[in-house]
Write an enzyme that holds these catalytic residues in place. Sequence first.
Site, mmCIF file in Angstrom:
data_model
loop_
_atom_site.group_PDB
_atom_site.id
_atom_site.type_symbol
_atom_site.label_atom_id
_atom_site.label_comp_id
_atom_site.label_asym_id
_atom_site.label_seq_id
_atom_site.Cartn_x
_atom_site.Cartn_y
_atom_site.Cartn_z
ATOM 1 N N HIS A 1 15.617 -4.816 -37.207
ATOM 2 C CA HIS A 1 15.318 -5.848 -36.211
ATOM 3 C C HIS A 1 15.835 -5.403 -34.844
ATOM 4 O O HIS A 1 16.963 -4.921 -34.735
ATOM 5 C CB HIS A 1 16.052 -7.151 -36.543
ATOM 6 C CG HIS A 1 15.615 -7.827 -37.796
ATOM 7 N ND1 HIS A 1 14.811 -8.936 -37.796
ATOM 8 C CD2 HIS A 1 15.891 -7.558 -39.101
ATOM 9 C CE1 HIS A 1 14.608 -9.336 -39.052
ATOM 10 N NE2 HIS A 1 15.249 -8.511 -39.858
ATOM 11 N N HIS B 1 13.392 -2.260 -42.881
ATOM 12 C CA HIS B 1 13.043 -2.505 -41.473
ATOM 13 C C HIS B 1 14.301 -2.747 -40.659
ATOM 14 O O HIS B 1 15.341 -3.127 -41.202
ATOM 15 C CB HIS B 1 12.089 -3.692 -41.334
ATOM 16 C CG HIS B 1 12.608 -4.960 -41.945
ATOM 17 N ND1 HIS B 1 12.580 -5.193 -43.305
ATOM 18 C CD2 HIS B 1 13.182 -6.051 -41.400
ATOM 19 C CE1 HIS B 1 13.104 -6.381 -43.568
ATOM 20 N NE2 HIS B 1 13.487 -6.920 -42.428
HETATM 21 P P1 AMP Z 1 14.482 -9.874 -43.219
HETATM 22 O O1 AMP Z 1 15.121 -11.218 -43.411
HETATM 23 O O2 AMP Z 1 15.405 -8.867 -42.607
HETATM 24 O O3 AMP Z 1 13.793 -9.383 -44.470
HETATM 25 O O4 AMP Z 1 13.389 -10.118 -42.111
HETATM 26 C C1 AMP Z 1 12.032 -10.245 -42.334
HETATM 27 C C2 AMP Z 1 11.409 -10.580 -41.009
HETATM 28 O O5 AMP Z 1 10.020 -10.383 -41.107
HETATM 29 C C3 AMP Z 1 11.627 -12.040 -40.562
HETATM 30 O O6 AMP Z 1 12.280 -12.043 -39.292
HETATM 31 C C4 AMP Z 1 10.228 -12.611 -40.501
HETATM 32 O O7 AMP Z 1 10.052 -13.511 -39.437
HETATM 33 C C5 AMP Z 1 9.388 -11.353 -40.324
HETATM 34 N N1 AMP Z 1 8.024 -11.448 -40.828
HETATM 35 C C6 AMP Z 1 7.620 -11.864 -42.055
HETATM 36 N N2 AMP Z 1 6.283 -11.800 -42.163
HETATM 37 C C7 AMP Z 1 5.820 -11.320 -40.977
HETATM 38 C C8 AMP Z 1 4.530 -11.025 -40.450
HETATM 39 N N3 AMP Z 1 3.416 -11.210 -41.176
HETATM 40 N N4 AMP Z 1 4.442 -10.553 -39.188
HETATM 41 C C9 AMP Z 1 5.555 -10.359 -38.449
HETATM 42 N N5 AMP Z 1 6.790 -10.622 -38.875
HETATM 43 C C10 AMP Z 1 6.938 -11.100 -40.126
#
Ligand code: AMP
Length: 136
Positions: free
Chosen positions: A101, A99
Amino acid sequence: MEKSVFAKIIDREIPADIFYEDEYTIVFLDANPNTKGHSLVVPKKHFVNIFDTDEETLLHVMKTVRKITPVICKAVESEGANITSNNGAVAGQVVFHMHVHIIPRFTDDGLKHWEGHSISSDESRDLAEKIKMLLI
Ligand code: AMP
């Protein structure tokens, strides 16, 4: 393999504030936003990180990032954004479904840039040489 939280969002098994979707990608608001409008662009096909993502998908992810970011910024009245991807646990990756950001930025939003460290010109040149050799 257990389904990632993002796969569950894609399949509508858990809720999310999805605001864009096409054949390859889906975009929704981050559940724990760093700033207002913090969003995630996720490929519908599962990849662990940017390095195992096929080129076609990666291109579509970046096309979506470029298309969507100015619109998010308009919605939250931001004039710039950080586009970032955490790859590997050591880099802060928590969800192992690739993903990107999109983090809109605001004057005095409190987010800090990573601290820079000094490096000698010898060390820098040697490292560039080493990487160059590994690229061959
Ligand atoms: P990363 O640290 O790059 O893996 O980021 C994962 C991101 O996913 C974090 O910013 C979380 O806040 C976000 N996240 C986790 N679960 C959910 C969810 N159910 N809906 C929306 N965002 C999420």
